[in-house]
Design a protein around this motif. Sequence first.
Motif, mmCIF file in Angstrom:
data_model
loop_
_atom_site.group_PDB
_atom_site.id
_atom_site.type_symbol
_atom_site.label_atom_id
_atom_site.label_comp_id
_atom_site.label_asym_id
_atom_site.label_seq_id
_atom_site.Cartn_x
_atom_site.Cartn_y
_atom_site.Cartn_z
ATOM 1 N N ARG A 4 119.401 53.399 98.086
ATOM 2 C CA ARG A 4 120.809 53.027 98.043
ATOM 3 C C ARG A 4 120.964 51.585 98.519
ATOM 4 N NH1 ARG A 4 124.635 58.021 98.895
ATOM 5 N NH2 ARG A 4 123.316 59.555 97.893
ATOM 6 N N TYR A 5 121.645 50.814 97.703
ATOM 7 C CA TYR A 5 121.857 49.409 98.007
ATOM 8 C C TYR A 5 123.344 49.105 98.139
ATOM 9 C CZ TYR A 5 117.031 48.701 96.520
ATOM 10 O OH TYR A 5 115.671 48.760 96.405
ATOM 11 N N THR A 6 123.648 48.081 98.924
ATOM 12 C CA THR A 6 124.983 47.517 99.015
ATOM 13 C C THR A 6 124.857 46.093 98.501
ATOM 14 O OG1 THR A 6 125.418 48.835 100.991
ATOM 15 C CG2 THR A 6 126.888 46.974 100.578
ATOM 16 N N TYR A 7 125.824 45.650 97.717
ATOM 17 C CA TYR A 7 125.761 44.329 97.083
ATOM 18 C C TYR A 7 126.773 43.375 97.695
ATOM 19 C CZ TYR A 7 122.956 46.733 93.629
ATOM 20 O OH TYR A 7 121.963 47.451 93.014
ATOM 21 N N LEU A 17 119.830 49.357 104.087
ATOM 22 C CA LEU A 17 119.873 49.591 105.522
ATOM 23 C C LEU A 17 119.233 50.948 105.804
ATOM 24 C CD1 LEU A 17 121.081 48.102 107.998
ATOM 25 C CD2 LEU A 17 123.070 49.567 107.753
ATOM 26 N N THR A 18 118.233 50.958 106.698
ATOM 27 C CA THR A 18 117.506 52.177 107.027
ATOM 28 C C THR A 18 117.528 52.392 108.532
ATOM 29 O OG1 THR A 18 116.013 51.754 105.183
ATOM 30 C CG2 THR A 18 115.277 53.350 106.828
ATOM 31 N N LYS A 19 117.905 53.607 108.957
ATOM 32 C CA LYS A 19 117.870 53.935 110.384
ATOM 33 C C LYS A 19 116.434 54.266 110.753
ATOM 34 C CE LYS A 19 120.136 56.435 113.956
ATOM 35 N NZ LYS A 19 120.160 57.736 114.539
ATOM 36 N N MET A 20 115.941 53.637 111.797
ATOM 37 C CA MET A 20 114.559 53.838 112.235
ATOM 38 C C MET A 20 114.490 55.039 113.171
ATOM 39 S SD MET A 20 113.396 51.478 110.436
ATOM 40 C CE MET A 20 111.670 51.497 110.881
ATOM 41 N N ASP A 21 113.276 55.477 113.476
ATOM 42 C CA ASP A 21 113.072 56.675 114.291
ATOM 43 C C ASP A 21 113.054 56.407 115.792
ATOM 44 O OD1 ASP A 21 110.736 55.257 114.325
ATOM 45 O OD2 ASP A 21 109.419 56.968 114.008
ATOM 46 N N ASN A 22 113.275 55.153 116.197
ATOM 47 C CA ASN A 22 113.194 54.804 117.604
ATOM 48 C C ASN A 22 114.094 53.607 117.897
ATOM 49 O OD1 ASN A 22 111.985 55.197 120.229
ATOM 50 N ND2 ASN A 22 110.146 55.864 119.147
ATOM 51 N N GLY A 23 114.037 53.100 119.112
ATOM 52 C CA GLY A 23 114.866 51.964 119.502
ATOM 53 C C GLY A 23 114.034 50.798 120.007
ATOM 54 N N SER A 24 114.606 50.051 120.950
ATOM 55 C CA SER A 24 113.966 48.841 121.478
ATOM 56 C C SER A 24 112.625 49.100 122.134
ATOM 57 C CB SER A 24 114.891 48.171 122.501
ATOM 58 O OG SER A 24 116.007 47.631 121.865
ATOM 59 N N ILE A 44 116.810 45.274 104.721
ATOM 60 C CA ILE A 44 116.022 44.534 103.734
ATOM 61 C C ILE A 44 117.014 43.750 102.876
ATOM 62 C CG2 ILE A 44 114.400 44.702 101.801
ATOM 63 C CD1 ILE A 44 113.246 45.824 104.408
ATOM 64 N N THR A 45 116.769 42.456 102.699
ATOM 65 C CA THR A 45 117.643 41.603 101.886
ATOM 66 C C THR A 45 116.877 41.143 100.653
ATOM 67 O OG1 THR A 45 118.743 40.805 103.885
ATOM 68 C CG2 THR A 45 119.038 39.490 101.883
#
Length: 76
Positions: A4-7, A17-24, A44-45
Amino acid sequence: MAKRYTYSKDRKYRYRLTKMDNGSERYGPCEICKKPVWSMYLQITEKAILHDGRHMGWSAQGSTFGHKACLLKKRK
């Protein structure tokens, strides 16, 4: 599952935009504001490739880790 992309408004850029499995603790601080992140996202751009006014494809422009709000503000 399809990506899924946003333009951008002018359709010259697209973002994933992807939510990752962890944080800082795993990915480091937000690359934009440099603050810690609990829910890390990866953006990702890609930029449109045009030839004689025709769309020929997409070219990766880079990726950024950070807060979702920071990444959304960074878009063109």
